[in-house]
Motif scaffolding. Structure first.
Motif, short mmCIF file in Angstrom:
data_model
loop_
_atom_site.label_atom_id
_atom_site.label_comp_id
_atom_site.label_asym_id
_atom_site.label_seq_id
_atom_site.Cartn_x
_atom_site.Cartn_y
_atom_site.Cartn_z
N GLU A 1 0.83 -1.20 0.00
CA GLU A 1 0.00 0.00 0.00
C GLU A 1 0.87 1.26 0.00
O GLU A 1 0.67 2.17 0.80
N SER A 2 1.81 1.34 -0.94
CA SER A 2 2.73 2.47 -0.97
C SER A 2 2.59 3.35 -2.21
O SER A 2 2.96 4.51 -2.19
N HIS A 3 2.04 2.81 -3.29
CA HIS A 3 1.94 3.53 -4.56
C HIS A 3 0.48 3.54 -5.02
O HIS A 3 -0.14 2.47 -5.12
N TRP A 4 -0.05 4.73 -5.31
CA TRP A 4 -1.47 4.86 -5.60
C TRP A 4 -1.72 5.81 -6.78
O TRP A 4 -0.93 6.71 -7.04
N THR A 5 -2.85 5.61 -7.43
CA THR A 5 -3.39 6.56 -8.41
C THR A 5 -4.78 6.94 -7.93
O THR A 5 -5.57 6.08 -7.51
N VAL A 6 -5.07 8.24 -7.99
CA VAL A 6 -6.39 8.75 -7.64
C VAL A 6 -6.96 9.43 -8.87
O VAL A 6 -6.31 10.30 -9.46
N ASN B 1 -3.77 16.58 -2.20
CA ASN B 1 -2.66 16.39 -1.26
C ASN B 1 -3.03 16.83 0.15
O ASN B 1 -2.66 16.19 1.13
N ARG B 2 -3.76 17.93 0.27
CA ARG B 2 -4.17 18.43 1.58
C ARG B 2 -5.10 17.42 2.27
O ARG B 2 -4.98 17.17 3.46
N ALA B 3 -6.00 16.81 1.50
CA ALA B 3 -6.92 15.84 2.08
C ALA B 3 -6.19 14.59 2.57
O ALA B 3 -6.66 13.92 3.50
N LEU B 4 -5.06 14.29 1.97
CA LEU B 4 -4.31 13.07 2.31
C LEU B 4 -2.98 13.36 2.99
O LEU B 4 -2.11 12.49 3.07
N ALA B 5 -2.81 14.56 3.51
CA ALA B 5 -1.51 15.03 4.00
C ALA B 5 -0.84 14.08 4.99
O ALA B 5 0.34 13.77 4.84
N ASP B 6 -1.55 13.61 6.00
CA ASP B 6 -0.89 12.76 6.99
C ASP B 6 -0.50 11.41 6.40
O ASP B 6 0.53 10.84 6.76
N LEU B 7 -1.29 10.89 5.46
CA LEU B 7 -0.92 9.64 4.80
C LEU B 7 0.28 9.82 3.88
O LEU B 7 1.13 8.93 3.79
N LEU B 8 0.36 10.96 3.22
CA LEU B 8 1.52 11.24 2.37
C LEU B 8 2.79 11.36 3.19
O LEU B 8 3.88 11.03 2.72
N ALA B 9 2.66 11.82 4.41
CA ALA B 9 3.83 11.99 5.27
C ALA B 9 4.30 10.66 5.88
O ALA B 9 5.46 10.54 6.27
N THR B 10 3.40 9.67 5.93
CA THR B 10 3.75 8.45 6.64
C THR B 10 3.64 7.17 5.83
O THR B 10 4.51 6.31 5.91
N ARG B 11 2.57 7.00 5.06
CA ARG B 11 2.30 5.70 4.43
C ARG B 11 2.39 5.68 2.91
O ARG B 11 2.66 4.64 2.33
N ILE B 12 2.10 6.78 2.27
CA ILE B 12 2.07 6.81 0.81
C ILE B 12 3.41 7.31 0.28
O ILE B 12 3.84 8.42 0.59
N HIS B 13 4.06 6.49 -0.54
CA HIS B 13 5.33 6.89 -1.13
C HIS B 13 5.11 7.65 -2.44
O HIS B 13 5.82 8.61 -2.73
N ALA B 14 4.13 7.20 -3.24
CA ALA B 14 3.89 7.83 -4.54
C ALA B 14 2.39 7.93 -4.78
O ALA B 14 1.64 6.99 -4.52
#
Length: 82
Positions: free
Chosen positions: A34-39, A59-72
Motif C-alpha cells: 500500500e505504498s503507490h497509488w493513483t487517484v 494532497n491536503r486531504a491526504l496530508a498525513d498519509l503522504l507523510a507516513t504511508r504513501i510513497h507515490a
C-alpha cells in the motif's frame, strides 16, 4: 483514502487504485502493498483551478498519509464534464 477524499471534495466520481504491485522491490516499497497509488477524482471543487491547485487540494486531504504511508501518488483531477 476514499473517505478522506469524499469528505474533502464531495466527488461525483472517485477511483482509488493501488499500484503498489507494480513497484514491488523498488525504492519506496515498504512491503505493505500500500505504498503507490493513483487517484482519479472528479469534483466541482476543482472548478476554476489549474492542475497544480487541484493536486494541492487532493494532497491536503491526504496530508498525513503522504507523510507516513504513501510513497507515490498519481493524481488525475477534473471537474464534471471535463
Amino acid at each position: 483514502m476514499t473517505a478522506r477524499l469524499t469528505d474533502a471534495l464531495s466527488p461525483s466520481h472517485l477511483e482509488v487504485i493501488n499500484d503498489s504491485h507494480h513497484h514491488a522491490g523498488h525504492m519506496g516499497d515498504d512491503g505493505t502493498g500500500e505504498s503507490h497509488w493513483t487517484v482519479v477524482v472528479e469534483s466541482a471543487a476543482f472548478a476554476g483551478l489549474n492542475r497544480v491547485a487541484r493536486q494541492r487540494l487532493v494532497n491536503r486531504a491526504l496530508a498525513d498519509l503522504l507523510a507516513t504511508r504513501i510513497h507515490a501518488l498519481a493524481i488525475k483531477a477534473r471537474v464534471p464534464g471535463e
